[in-house]
Design a protein around this motif. Sequence first.
Motif, PDB file in Angstrom:
ATOM      1  N   LYS A 136       5.629  50.503  19.362  1.00 15.15           N
ATOM      2  CA  LYS A 136       6.711  51.179  18.653  1.00 15.15           C
ATOM      3  C   LYS A 136       7.992  50.389  18.821  1.00 15.15           C
ATOM      4  O   LYS A 136       8.364  50.030  19.936  1.00 15.15           O
ATOM      5  N   LEU A 137       8.663  50.104  17.709  1.00 18.97           N
ATOM      6  CA  LEU A 137       9.955  49.432  17.708  1.00 18.97           C
ATOM      7  C   LEU A 137      10.992  50.416  17.187  1.00 18.97           C
ATOM      8  O   LEU A 137      10.912  50.843  16.034  1.00 18.97           O
ATOM      9  N   ASP A 138      11.962  50.762  18.022  1.00 19.81           N
ATOM     10  CA  ASP A 138      12.973  51.760  17.664  1.00 19.81           C
ATOM     11  C   ASP A 138      14.275  51.099  17.240  1.00 19.81           C
ATOM     12  O   ASP A 138      14.518  49.906  17.481  1.00 19.81           O
ATOM     13  N   ASN A 139      15.136  51.905  16.618  1.00 23.91           N
ATOM     14  CA  ASN A 139      16.513  51.528  16.300  1.00 23.91           C
ATOM     15  C   ASN A 139      16.621  50.245  15.478  1.00 23.91           C
ATOM     16  O   ASN A 139      17.409  49.355  15.770  1.00 23.91           O
ATOM     17  N   VAL A 140      15.801  50.130  14.464  1.00 25.60           N
ATOM     18  CA  VAL A 140      15.822  48.975  13.572  1.00 25.60           C
ATOM     19  C   VAL A 140      16.727  49.278  12.379  1.00 25.60           C
ATOM     20  O   VAL A 140      16.623  50.352  11.767  1.00 25.60           O
ATOM     21  N   GLN A 141      17.615  48.362  12.033  1.00 22.70           N
ATOM     22  CA  GLN A 141      18.476  48.525  10.868  1.00 22.70           C
ATOM     23  C   GLN A 141      17.704  48.163   9.594  1.00 22.70           C
ATOM     24  O   GLN A 141      16.667  47.498   9.626  1.00 22.70           O
ATOM     25  N   GLN A 142      18.230  48.578   8.436  1.00 26.48           N
ATOM     26  CA  GLN A 142      17.621  48.218   7.162  1.00 26.48           C
ATOM     27  C   GLN A 142      17.749  46.714   6.936  1.00 26.48           C
ATOM     28  O   GLN A 142      18.683  46.069   7.399  1.00 26.48           O
ATOM     29  N   GLY A 143      16.778  46.135   6.221  1.00 29.56           N
ATOM     30  CA  GLY A 143      16.842  44.715   5.922  1.00 29.56           C
ATOM     31  C   GLY A 143      15.479  44.129   5.660  1.00 29.56           C
ATOM     32  O   GLY A 143      14.472  44.837   5.520  1.00 29.56           O
ATOM     33  N   ASP A 144      15.454  42.787   5.593  1.00 26.80           N
ATOM     34  CA  ASP A 144      14.223  42.040   5.379  1.00 26.80           C
ATOM     35  C   ASP A 144      13.745  41.479   6.714  1.00 26.80           C
ATOM     36  O   ASP A 144      14.494  40.776   7.413  1.00 26.80           O
ATOM     37  N   TYR A 145      12.475  41.756   7.060  1.00 29.00           N
ATOM     38  CA  TYR A 145      11.971  41.361   8.370  1.00 29.00           C
ATOM     39  C   TYR A 145      10.586  40.730   8.261  1.00 29.00           C
ATOM     40  O   TYR A 145       9.907  40.836   7.233  1.00 29.00           O
ATOM     41  N   ARG A 146      10.215  40.124   9.372  1.00 31.54           N
ATOM     42  CA  ARG A 146       8.871  39.583   9.543  1.00 31.54           C
ATOM     43  C   ARG A 146       8.363  40.055  10.899  1.00 31.54           C
ATOM     44  O   ARG A 146       8.996  39.824  11.927  1.00 31.54           O
ATOM     45  N   LEU A 147       7.193  40.703  10.937  1.00 30.99           N
ATOM     46  CA  LEU A 147       6.582  41.196  12.160  1.00 30.99           C
ATOM     47  C   LEU A 147       5.454  40.246  12.560  1.00 30.99           C
ATOM     48  O   LEU A 147       4.540  39.992  11.765  1.00 30.99           O
ATOM     49  N   ILE A 148       5.535  39.747  13.796  1.00 28.05           N
ATOM     50  CA  ILE A 148       4.547  38.782  14.290  1.00 28.05           C
ATOM     51  C   ILE A 148       3.848  39.368  15.504  1.00 28.05           C
ATOM     52  O   ILE A 148       4.487  39.712  16.499  1.00 28.05           O
ATOM     53  N   ILE A 149       2.531  39.499  15.439  1.00 27.56           N
ATOM     54  CA  ILE A 149       1.721  39.979  16.555  1.00 27.56           C
ATOM     55  C   ILE A 149       0.878  38.813  17.043  1.00 27.56           C
ATOM     56  O   ILE A 149       0.156  38.186  16.248  1.00 27.56           O
ATOM     57  N   SER A 150       0.974  38.496  18.350  1.00 26.18           N
ATOM     58  CA  SER A 150       0.308  37.303  18.870  1.00 26.18           C
ATOM     59  C   SER A 150      -0.311  37.568  20.225  1.00 26.18           C
ATOM     60  O   SER A 150       0.085  38.485  20.951  1.00 26.18           O
ATOM     61  N   ALA A 151      -1.277  36.743  20.579  1.00 24.42           N
ATOM     62  CA  ALA A 151      -1.916  36.739  21.890  1.00 24.42           C
ATOM     63  C   ALA A 151      -2.607  35.398  22.054  1.00 24.42           C
ATOM     64  O   ALA A 151      -3.060  34.794  21.069  1.00 24.42           O
ATOM     65  N   ILE A 152      -2.634  34.915  23.305  1.00 29.59           N
ATOM     66  CA  ILE A 152      -3.269  33.634  23.575  1.00 29.59           C
ATOM     67  C   ILE A 152      -4.747  33.690  23.187  1.00 29.59           C
ATOM     68  O   ILE A 152      -5.472  34.604  23.581  1.00 29.59           O
ATOM     69  N   GLY A 153      -5.190  32.705  22.404  1.00 27.24           N
ATOM     70  CA  GLY A 153      -6.579  32.648  21.988  1.00 27.24           C
ATOM     71  C   GLY A 153      -6.857  33.379  20.690  1.00 27.24           C
ATOM     72  O   GLY A 153      -8.008  33.441  20.250  1.00 27.24           O
ATOM     73  N   TYR A 154      -5.815  33.945  20.048  1.00 20.66           N
ATOM     74  CA  TYR A 154      -5.976  34.693  18.809  1.00 20.66           C
ATOM     75  C   TYR A 154      -5.009  34.166  17.752  1.00 20.66           C
ATOM     76  O   TYR A 154      -3.917  33.686  18.071  1.00 20.66           O
TER      77      TYR A 154
END
Length: 774
Positions: free
Chosen positions: A66-84
């Motif tokens: 969960k990511l709270d307190n985000v302002q309006q706008g254009d974003y990029r969400l990156i999910i990462s883990a070593i080996g993936y």
Amino acid sequence: MKRIGLLIVCLILSVGFVFAQKIKITGKVLDGSMDKAPFEFANVVLQTSDSVFVTGASTDAKGSFKLDNVQQGDYRLIISAIGYTDLVTDLAGLSKSVDLGELTLDEATQQLREVTVTAANIVNQADRKIVFPSQKQLEASTNGINLLQALMLPRIQVNPLSKSVDMAGGGTVQLCMNGVKVSAEDINALQPADILRIEYLEDPGLRYGNAEAVLNYITRRHETGGSVSLDMMNSPHIVFHNDAVSARLNHKKSEFSVSYRTSPRDFYDCWRSNEETFHFKDGTSLNRYEKGKPGHLQELNHGGSFTYNYQEPEKYQLNAKLGYWGYMQPHTDYRSDLYNVEYPDHVTDMQDYSDQSTHRPYLDLYYQHQLKNKQFLALNLVGTYIYTDSKRSYQERQDGDLLTDIFSGVRGNKYSVIGEGIYEKGFEKGRLSAGLKHTQAFSDNTYAGNLEYKTNMKQADTYLYSEFQGKWNRLNYTVGIGVSRSWLKQEGEEGYQTYTFRPRFSLRYAFTDHFYARLNGDLVNNPPALSELSAVEQMIDSMQIQRGNPALNPYNRFQTNLYMEYRKGKVSVGLSTTCQTNPKAIMESTFIEDGMFVHTYENQDGFRFFNSELNVRAGMLWDILQFSLSGGVNRFRSDGKDYNHTYTNWYYRAEVMAQYKYLTASFSIYNRRNRFWGESMSSGENLHMLSVMYKHKQIAVGVGMVNPFTDNYKRVNETWNKYVSSLKETYVNESSRAFFLTFAWNLQFGRKYQSGGKKIWNQDTDAGVMNTAK
């Protein structure tokens, strides 16, 4: 018409509410290689469309984030883990809260190649910074210590040679791994691929004792399989090595780990110069000078540990560690021509040889339990044995005749037991913690040589504390209170018993999303060291004696710190100011007795210290370069019963790191950051180092040089006493233009998951024996 107007007003208010509200981003990450099982502790990073870091988090045990307190706008969400393979989601035109549902991470066909994040991402929380190492920084590192150097965190200083971590201003940095306090050697054995994030506690609570900062490495561990790592730094032309090997093996809920590190040194081109002036009661004086000759310095610092960990995730954890640390210095051999400045032709041949060793085995047992209703309990018991054997031989000869022959030796045995318990309770708007810590120690030392003594001391310290952390709007606050009892009894002496009230506070206010300030203050009780309390005396040379003082009493230290930081994009600026006062501080005292100059300790009038430091950090610039620049001033004031001294020291430090593909180059330089206490100044290091490393997959090789632009290395010590003043310079010529090679090999096998964190660590390192070296 009125209805239409009312409708328009409502629409305007609704639109205003939409634009004013904070947006929430939620989702659940699944492991595509394990039948879509929840993926625990994946890194979740939110960036703007131009790759500027906004916020970040890690998935929990159920794979949720969960990511709270985000302002309006254009974003990029990156999910990462070593080996993936990284999962990148574009969130263009985000204007309201969104649940992304289930997101799947797939195993990468080639590890460490599909990473988008290139700069260190830092999340500022109430009591800590959450640091997510970038892929560039992970690729540029071979262990947890040089990863910390690559992160260039404000106020944290890493010595690349000794592998030590210090705090700007001279404070103590406590290193932890998943909440367990560990040594720098343990962090040096940590593989970067196992590091999820680093929690940087700039304002640690009461249970961390006297630590000025805490660095907690949050790591993965294997369900099955394990890891092996080798890290080496060796010089081909001098005996200078820093070598470490470690291994981990996991089976279900159990983890076995073993590590060993050794750092031998053997130098034959070291010497010292020492100018001493003795002022006698009749007004006469004697000025002696040592002109050093090449001598021999040999030492070995080594240690290892075996650890067993068993845990039921989210329930309980049992940790048992058996460790050993040893330090041997068979040769610190100084030879000098000693003469009176007024009569340089009358030369005395001086020899000052010492041989010392310390052995410290210990056993650490730890248990923690997660209770219902946000409650937590941890128990820790540590037993330590310290054996010390120290010998010193001092001789003065003239024309073959022995003028002075001094031998001193001490063998010491110390046994200690440390027990601590912590209870924590979480509330909706804060957290309450309480703890009790007790230390019981016994020591007996035998001093032999020209003067012989035996000492037997018993010591006990008890510390009870409570602390509450909360938040009100943009203000985060912590208030704590503690009571400590110190007791000591030395055979044949009166000893002491004192009680100390220990309050603490911390205030942190975020003025904007980019700028915050933090003010904290505390009171800490400082008991005298056992070596200072020893009812013994030892000869230093033909004119000086070192003596203990059993009448010493503990003293208090009051300290306040103001820290301000501005961070935007890839640039951060931090300003730190520290004020400290120590009434009745234990400092040195010198007087004349029966024609001899006696050095001892007393509770003096007080000691004050001021520090201010500015730090600027930028990177990664152009996806290649990052640097850190810092500079500051130390101001000391020492007030004794018969002396008053002030001392000012200006210092700087600069670090630059560049990386292109598999090649990493770094350069660091800093001047002496000196310390002053009582009537003595001890200098820091004047050091610069250049290194280049090539890393591909599990193998890394590199070259480097220490002090490539200077032909000498020295440490300086000064004494400003009215009876005995001195200026001593110690040289180690092999530490200049010293060429070294590095090699690292990291092997991983098995499925990973994050281990639970131990929250207490205690250890005894004070041997309690007197040092009589010049």
